[in-house]
Design an enzyme around this catalytic site. Structure first.
Site, PDB file in Angstrom:
ATOM      1  N   ASN A  11      77.354 -18.675  27.487  1.00  0.00           N
ATOM      2  CA  ASN A  11      76.304 -19.964  25.745  1.00  0.00           C
ATOM      3  C   ASN A  11      77.465 -19.672  24.805  1.00  0.00           C
ATOM      4  OD1 ASN A  11      74.810 -17.927  24.369  1.00  0.00           O
ATOM      5  ND2 ASN A  11      73.472 -17.539  26.557  1.00  0.00           N
ATOM      6  N   LYS A  65      90.485 -12.254  40.933  1.00  0.00           N
ATOM      7  CA  LYS A  65      90.366 -14.248  40.943  1.00  0.00           C
ATOM      8  C   LYS A  65      90.196 -15.179  42.531  1.00  0.00           C
ATOM      9  CE  LYS A  65      92.585 -16.877  37.483  1.00  0.00           C
ATOM     10  NZ  LYS A  65      93.945 -17.354  37.347  1.00  0.00           N
TER      11      LYS A  65
END
Ligand code: C5P
Length: 401
Positions: A210, A289
């Site tokens: 955030n 990944k």
């Protein structure tokens, strides 16, 4: 009133390359209202001229113990009595060693023996010299004698080495000087503060996070330190520096923050949960990944522990303060959290208003207890933090009595 207003500071400069920063230090201390008298060692004069420091400080520079004229103006004993604080910046390994053994072979070291004023050292030297056993033993001795040790900082050094040994930056030294004179009303308290965002890994290169900058939590840590508390800052990843003097525990994820908070909370008097903790984490973090082979993908999220609520459930819970960042129904939501999380206080802010809260330098808060509320109007986060820390302490003391 500026906190250094009418404070008399002797700035002792010894012979290190960081001496080139001292005119700026004198300027900034004077900006804060201090009266500065400069004392230089012979070595210092190889790096910076007395004339420069005289012009900037507005006072004669003292550099000799045996100068009859200088002794007539303000002798070393007079200077030693005049000072409210002596700052030695840069403090070389040599000057630290000479002070530690009580030598008085120049004006600066004599002053240290002759004064009853507090003395702060801002060490500056090559990292190997800083780590040398002799230097460490000298610094330990002086620390035990009540000397303030300000730094050193870490980073690239004039000699090209990288490590501990840089003199703290001018702004850090000015902050430490004004903090030194601040009221130490939190002496004996230990504050733990969580700050910043958390990062919840998706795979080895991606995460959910955030916009929290950590500024509010870091400002609270600084305000508590300045008021004399021992401070532990448990911080998620941010780009700002922790205040000098706090214990910094750096974490990434909410789970790490939870673990560290529960470990340290039983030792503290006051726990301030300012971190913007991610509510959820990824259920199964990919070990490799993730490739974009599909047009859409789903992430399964599981709830994180509520750190502040878990600390508040400890048997010997500290005094507990939470934050509520809301966009609507602020009082209802804040009071709901206060009760649900078993907190003593909750500081609520309206993150829908522009120019305050997340990522901003300003904030406005309302502090709720179970029975009352106090508004802290819009101001710079440093000011908000100082007011908040003082209010928290008032509630803390009321609870103790
Ligand atoms: O429930 P909410 O996230 O709005 O509560 C905010 C308060 O709770 C803040 O003090 C925050 O630091 C704390 N919190 C926490 N652990 C969580 C979530 C929030 O400590 N997992």
């Amino acid at each position: 009133m500026q906190i250094l207003q009418d404070k008399k500071i002797v700035l002792g400069i010894s012979g290190g390359i960081a001496a080139y920063k001292t005119p700026e230090l004198v300027r900034r201390l004077k900006d804060q209202g201090a009266d500065i008298r400069v004392v230089m060692t012979e070595g210092a004069k190889a790096f910076i001229t007395p004339l420069t420091l005289q012009a900037i400080s507005g006072n004669a520079v003292a550099d000799s113990l045996l100068d009859t004229q200088a002794e007539l103006a303000m002798g070393h004993i007079e200077l030693a009595k005049w000072a409210d604080l002596i700052i030695i910046a840069p403090a070389t390994a040599d000057v630290i060693a000479r002070i530690a053994v009580g030598m008085a072979n120049d004006l600066l070291t004599t002053l240290c023996l002759a004064t009853s004023a507090p003395i702060a050292l801002a060490p500056a030297m090559n990292q190997q010299m800083w780590h040398a056993l002799a230097t460490q033993a000298n610094v330990k001795t002086l620390n035990e004698r009540g000397y303030q040790i300000w730094g050193p900082g870490s980073g690239e050094q004039a000699c090209g080495d990288i490590g501990l040994g840089r003199m703290l930056e001018v702004n850090e030294l000015v902050t430490l000087s004004s903090d030194f004179f601040a009221d130490k009303y939190l002496q004996g308290q230990h504050w733990v503060i969580t700050a910043g965002p958390t990062r919840e890994a998706i795979d080895p290169v991606r995460y959910i996070s955030n916009h929290s900058s950590g500024k509010m939590g870091y400002a609270i840590a600084h305000a508590a330190l300045r008021a004399g508390a021992k401070v532990t800052l448990i911080s998620g990843p941010v780009t700002i520096n922790a205040p000098v003097g706090c214990q910094l525990i750096s974490v990434n994820s909410a789970e790490e923050m939870h673990q560290q908070a529960l470990k340290i909370a039983p030792e503290c008097t006051t726990f301030v949960a300012c971190a913007a903790v991610a509510d959820y984490r990824v259920a199964n973090i990919a070990t490799q990944k993730i490739k974009k082979t599909n047009d859409a993908m789903k992430l399964e999220l599981v709830k994180n522990h509520d750190i502040v609520a878990d600390v508040a459930n400890l048997h010997d819970k500290p005094f507990m303060i939470g934050f509520a960042a809301e966009t609507q129904n602020i009082e209802d939501y804040a009071r709901g959290k206060l009760m649900r999380k078993n907190l003593d206080l909750i500081a609520a802010n309206d993150v829908a208003k522009s120019g305050q809260g997340f990522n901003s330098d300003n904030n406005a808060l309302v502090l709720y207890s179970a029975i009352d509320k106090t508004e802290i109007p819009l101001a710079n986060k440093q000011i908000i933090a100082q007011k908040l820390v003082s209010l928290i302490n008032q509630h803390y003391l009321a609870k103790q009595s």
